[in-house]
Design a protein around this motif. Structure first.
Motif, PDB file in Angstrom:
ATOM      1  N   VAL A 145       0.909  -1.282   0.072  1.00  0.00           N
ATOM      2  CA  VAL A 145       0.043  -0.051   0.143  1.00  0.00           C
ATOM      3  C   VAL A 145       0.913   1.510   0.032  1.00  0.00           C
ATOM      4  O   VAL A 145       0.651   2.229  -0.675  1.00  0.00           O
ATOM      5  CB  VAL A 145      -0.944   0.116   1.214  1.00  0.00           C
ATOM      6  CG1 VAL A 145      -1.680   1.235   1.567  1.00  0.00           C
ATOM      7  CG2 VAL A 145      -1.911  -0.972   1.099  1.00  0.00           C
ATOM      8  N   VAL A 146       1.998   1.302   0.786  1.00  0.00           N
ATOM      9  CA  VAL A 146       2.809   2.615   0.708  1.00  0.00           C
ATOM     10  C   VAL A 146       3.474   2.735  -0.476  1.00  0.00           C
ATOM     11  O   VAL A 146       3.527   3.878  -0.919  1.00  0.00           O
ATOM     12  CB  VAL A 146       3.924   2.186   1.776  1.00  0.00           C
ATOM     13  CG1 VAL A 146       5.075   3.127   1.791  1.00  0.00           C
ATOM     14  CG2 VAL A 146       3.340   2.558   3.258  1.00  0.00           C
ATOM     15  N   TYR A 147       3.779   1.638  -1.260  1.00  0.00           N
ATOM     16  CA  TYR A 147       4.447   1.743  -2.529  1.00  0.00           C
ATOM     17  C   TYR A 147       3.341   2.002  -3.828  1.00  0.00           C
ATOM     18  O   TYR A 147       3.491   1.880  -4.745  1.00  0.00           O
ATOM     19  CB  TYR A 147       5.454   0.651  -3.061  1.00  0.00           C
ATOM     20  CG  TYR A 147       6.627   1.026  -2.226  1.00  0.00           C
ATOM     21  CD1 TYR A 147       7.722   1.728  -2.638  1.00  0.00           C
ATOM     22  CD2 TYR A 147       6.893   0.457  -0.845  1.00  0.00           C
ATOM     23  CE1 TYR A 147       8.936   2.357  -1.963  1.00  0.00           C
ATOM     24  CE2 TYR A 147       8.196   0.606  -0.290  1.00  0.00           C
ATOM     25  CZ  TYR A 147       8.879   1.523  -0.722  1.00  0.00           C
ATOM     26  OH  TYR A 147      10.178   1.889  -0.008  1.00  0.00           O
ATOM     27  N   GLY A 148       2.231   2.067  -3.308  1.00  0.00           N
ATOM     28  CA  GLY A 148       1.192   2.236  -4.398  1.00  0.00           C
ATOM     29  C   GLY A 148       0.283   1.384  -4.837  1.00  0.00           C
ATOM     30  O   GLY A 148      -0.696   1.488  -5.634  1.00  0.00           O
ATOM     31  N   THR A 149       0.233  -0.041  -4.390  1.00  0.00           N
ATOM     32  CA  THR A 149      -0.747  -0.980  -4.588  1.00  0.00           C
ATOM     33  C   THR A 149      -1.927  -0.474  -4.371  1.00  0.00           C
ATOM     34  O   THR A 149      -2.165  -0.041  -2.963  1.00  0.00           O
ATOM     35  CB  THR A 149      -0.270  -2.235  -4.274  1.00  0.00           C
ATOM     36  OG1 THR A 149       0.938  -2.340  -4.814  1.00  0.00           O
ATOM     37  CG2 THR A 149      -1.118  -3.371  -4.812  1.00  0.00           C
ATOM     38  N   SER A 150      -3.139  -1.018  -4.785  1.00  0.00           N
ATOM     39  CA  SER A 150      -4.433  -0.823  -4.136  1.00  0.00           C
ATOM     40  C   SER A 150      -4.731  -1.458  -3.032  1.00  0.00           C
ATOM     41  O   SER A 150      -4.117  -2.732  -2.806  1.00  0.00           O
ATOM     42  CB  SER A 150      -5.624  -1.066  -5.315  1.00  0.00           C
ATOM     43  OG  SER A 150      -5.617  -2.469  -5.500  1.00  0.00           O
TER      44      SER A 150
END
Length: 106
Positions: free
Chosen positions: A31-36
């Motif tokens: 989540v921190v690196y942009g995954t939903s």
């Protein structure tokens, strides 16, 4: 941390604890690196399934290893004492010496 009364004798448990920690850490990193959130949830469910399967296999393997060690230990033990009236030792009664010469094996 581990208490002093709990010895380090469960390597399978250590592996499962690290896997559970990873199951919690991986979705946060995703989540921190942009995954939903949905993608992170699917990854978490996959990791949980793999962790559960590995835990079952590790426990099964450990049970089999202990059973094999027990059988091996039983084979290496001397025969059990047959009781009070057993006839151990070539017909000689306990405490009685024969009239013949004493051999070095007595």
């Amino acid at each position: 941390m581990r208490s002093a009364g709990h010895p380090h004798d469960d390597p399978a448990g250590d592996v499962v604890r690290w896997a559970a920690f990873s199951c919690l850490l991986v979705p946060v990193v995703l989540v921190v690196y942009g995954t939903s959130f949905g993608g992170a949830a699917v990854a978490t469910l996959g990791l949980l399934a793999v962790t559960a399967a590995c835990r079952v296999l590790l426990r099964h393997s450990e049970k089999n290893r202990r059973a094999a060690a027990r059988v091996s230990a039983e084979k290496s033990l001397p025969p059990a004492h047959r009781g009070r009236h057993s006839r151990a030792g070539g017909g000689m009664h306990r405490g009685c010496r024969g009239s013949g010469p004493v051999s070095p094996h007595d």
